[in-house]
Design a protein around this motif. Structure first.
Motif, mmCIF file in Angstrom:
data_model
loop_
_atom_site.group_PDB
_atom_site.id
_atom_site.type_symbol
_atom_site.label_atom_id
_atom_site.label_comp_id
_atom_site.label_asym_id
_atom_site.label_seq_id
_atom_site.Cartn_x
_atom_site.Cartn_y
_atom_site.Cartn_z
ATOM 1 N N ARG A 1 -25.186 102.802 33.870
ATOM 2 C CA ARG A 1 -25.602 104.233 33.257
ATOM 3 C C ARG A 1 -25.833 104.035 31.975
ATOM 4 O O ARG A 1 -25.329 103.087 31.296
ATOM 5 N N GLY A 2 -26.872 104.731 31.627
ATOM 6 C CA GLY A 2 -27.394 104.628 30.238
ATOM 7 C C GLY A 2 -27.358 105.969 29.588
ATOM 8 O O GLY A 2 -27.598 107.014 30.150
ATOM 9 N N VAL A 3 -26.933 105.995 28.120
ATOM 10 C CA VAL A 3 -27.361 107.203 27.344
ATOM 11 C C VAL A 3 -27.946 106.878 25.993
ATOM 12 O O VAL A 3 -27.550 105.964 25.449
ATOM 13 N N ALA A 4 -29.074 107.724 25.925
ATOM 14 C CA ALA A 4 -29.764 107.453 24.427
ATOM 15 C C ALA A 4 -29.958 108.879 23.829
ATOM 16 O O ALA A 4 -30.326 109.954 24.535
ATOM 17 N N GLY A 5 -29.925 109.043 22.676
ATOM 18 C CA GLY A 5 -30.117 110.278 21.872
ATOM 19 C C GLY A 5 -30.924 109.651 20.477
ATOM 20 O O GLY A 5 -31.322 108.502 20.258
ATOM 21 N N GLY A 6 -31.337 110.702 19.700
ATOM 22 C CA GLY A 6 -32.103 110.389 18.523
ATOM 23 C C GLY A 6 -33.360 109.836 19.043
ATOM 24 O O GLY A 6 -34.355 110.499 19.900
ATOM 25 N N GLU B 1 -31.377 102.776 17.804
ATOM 26 C CA GLU B 1 -31.211 101.650 18.466
ATOM 27 C C GLU B 1 -31.945 101.257 19.750
ATOM 28 O O GLU B 1 -32.351 102.090 20.371
ATOM 29 N N HIS B 2 -31.867 99.858 20.299
ATOM 30 C CA HIS B 2 -32.477 99.541 21.328
ATOM 31 C C HIS B 2 -31.514 98.749 22.239
ATOM 32 O O HIS B 2 -30.959 97.503 21.791
ATOM 33 N N CYS B 3 -31.342 99.262 23.365
ATOM 34 C CA CYS B 3 -30.339 98.665 24.316
ATOM 35 C C CYS B 3 -30.950 98.084 25.505
ATOM 36 O O CYS B 3 -31.818 99.043 26.118
ATOM 37 N N VAL B 4 -30.649 96.695 25.737
ATOM 38 C CA VAL B 4 -31.292 96.334 26.990
ATOM 39 C C VAL B 4 -30.327 95.564 27.738
ATOM 40 O O VAL B 4 -29.588 95.019 27.550
ATOM 41 N N VAL C 1 -33.945 103.924 22.387
ATOM 42 C CA VAL C 1 -34.468 103.349 23.629
ATOM 43 C C VAL C 1 -33.703 102.595 24.228
ATOM 44 O O VAL C 1 -32.811 101.556 23.645
ATOM 45 N N GLY C 2 -33.434 102.898 25.623
ATOM 46 C CA GLY C 2 -32.645 102.080 26.544
ATOM 47 C C GLY C 2 -33.492 101.466 27.764
ATOM 48 O O GLY C 2 -34.498 102.106 28.066
ATOM 49 N N GLU C 3 -33.152 100.115 28.088
ATOM 50 C CA GLU C 3 -33.891 99.589 29.192
ATOM 51 C C GLU C 3 -32.991 98.959 30.154
ATOM 52 O O GLU C 3 -31.910 98.457 29.774
#
Length: 273
Positions: A154-159, A132-135, A162-164
């Motif tokens: 606040r951001g959390v990313a796994g696998g 997934e890609h969160c912006v 991508v977060g921005e």
């Protein structure tokens, strides 16, 4: 998602593409998958609006707060939506926003503080799993003196997600006595996940209090070890830590049943991460 939708159906439904608030609303208003919506809050009026993005679509939200108006805006992303939100605040207005992305989404916020003693508070969170890609983009403009803004994302990313986060606080040349704070905190749950964060300040006045900061790191290993020593599995310890990290943002919405429903979705999301 069904439980959340059922909860929102108990709120006042927004009909049409214009919502006019002329007094203090007795309860929250809600809209699901808006295309274009304009919100006008009259002088001295107040309301709480909840926006749910449950379908992959584009949305545009424009908010105009008159003198002394107050608005709580909660925006939830459960689909790959693209949303643009513009907020204009007159003197002594108050706007508190909470944005939560639980899947790939792109949300852009523009806040213009146009009247003295206007105040903006923004809390954002995203959880990205798999690919997934969160912006999340936030532009806060202090255009006049004596305004305040406070943002926390606040951001959390796994696998391989991508977060921005892209944040900018702009202070105009005459916007003296500005008080602006911007913070971005992020946690990576795997070696392949990636989060980029860009908080920025652009200041053209000299009598201001402005700060910004950003962190990207791993989970608190000592906290996880502490919880495991008390009988929790590693998965449960990780889940509890992330729920606390994100829950601080979710609970800012100020509606307890809504916070509980969203936190249930956060828990379910953690099962994927």
């Amino acid at each position: 998602m069904d439980a959340l939708k059922n909860l929102l159906r108990t709120f006042r439904a927004v009909e049409g593409d214009i919502l006019r608030i002329t007094a203090a609303e007795p309860g929250p208003c809600a809209v699901i998958d808006p295309g274009t919506l304009r919100v006008e809050v009259a002088a001295g009026a107040s309301a709480h609006l909840v926006v749910l993005h449950a379908a992959a679509a584009t949305a545009t939200l424009t908010v105009d707060l008159a003198e002394g108006a107050q608005l709580d805006l909660t925006e939830l992303f459960l689909s790959e939506a693209f949303a643009e939100v513009s907020v204009s605040q007159a003197a002594r207005s108050r706007c508190r926003m909470t944005a939560v992305e639980l899947t790939s989404a792109n949300a852009s916020y523009r806040i213009d503080l146009r009247g003295a003693d206007a105040e903006s508070a923004f809390g954002g969170a995203f959880l990205a799993a798999d690919r997934e890609h969160c912006v999340l983009k936030l532009h806060t403009a202090h255009l006049v003196p004596d305004c305040r803004s406070d943002s926390s994302v606040r951001g959390v990313a796994g696998g391989e997600a991508v977060g921005e986060f892209h944040g900018l606080v702009y202070v105009a040349p005459d916007a003296q006595r500005t008080d602006a704070r911007q913070q971005s905190r992020n946690v990576l749950l795997s070696e392949r996940a990636r989060i980029t964060t860009q908080p920025q300040l652009e200041i053209y006045a000299d009598d201001v209090k402005c700060s910004h900061g950003a962190t990207v790191g791993q989970m608190d290993a000592e906290a996880i070890l502490y919880m495991r020593q008390r009988g929790l599995s590693e998965a449960d310890a990780r889940r509890i830590q992330i729920e606390g990290f994100v829950g601080d943002i979710v609970r800012r919405c100020g509606i307890e049943p809504l916070s509980e429903a969203v936190m249930e979705l956060v828990s379910a999301k953690m099962e994927e991460m």
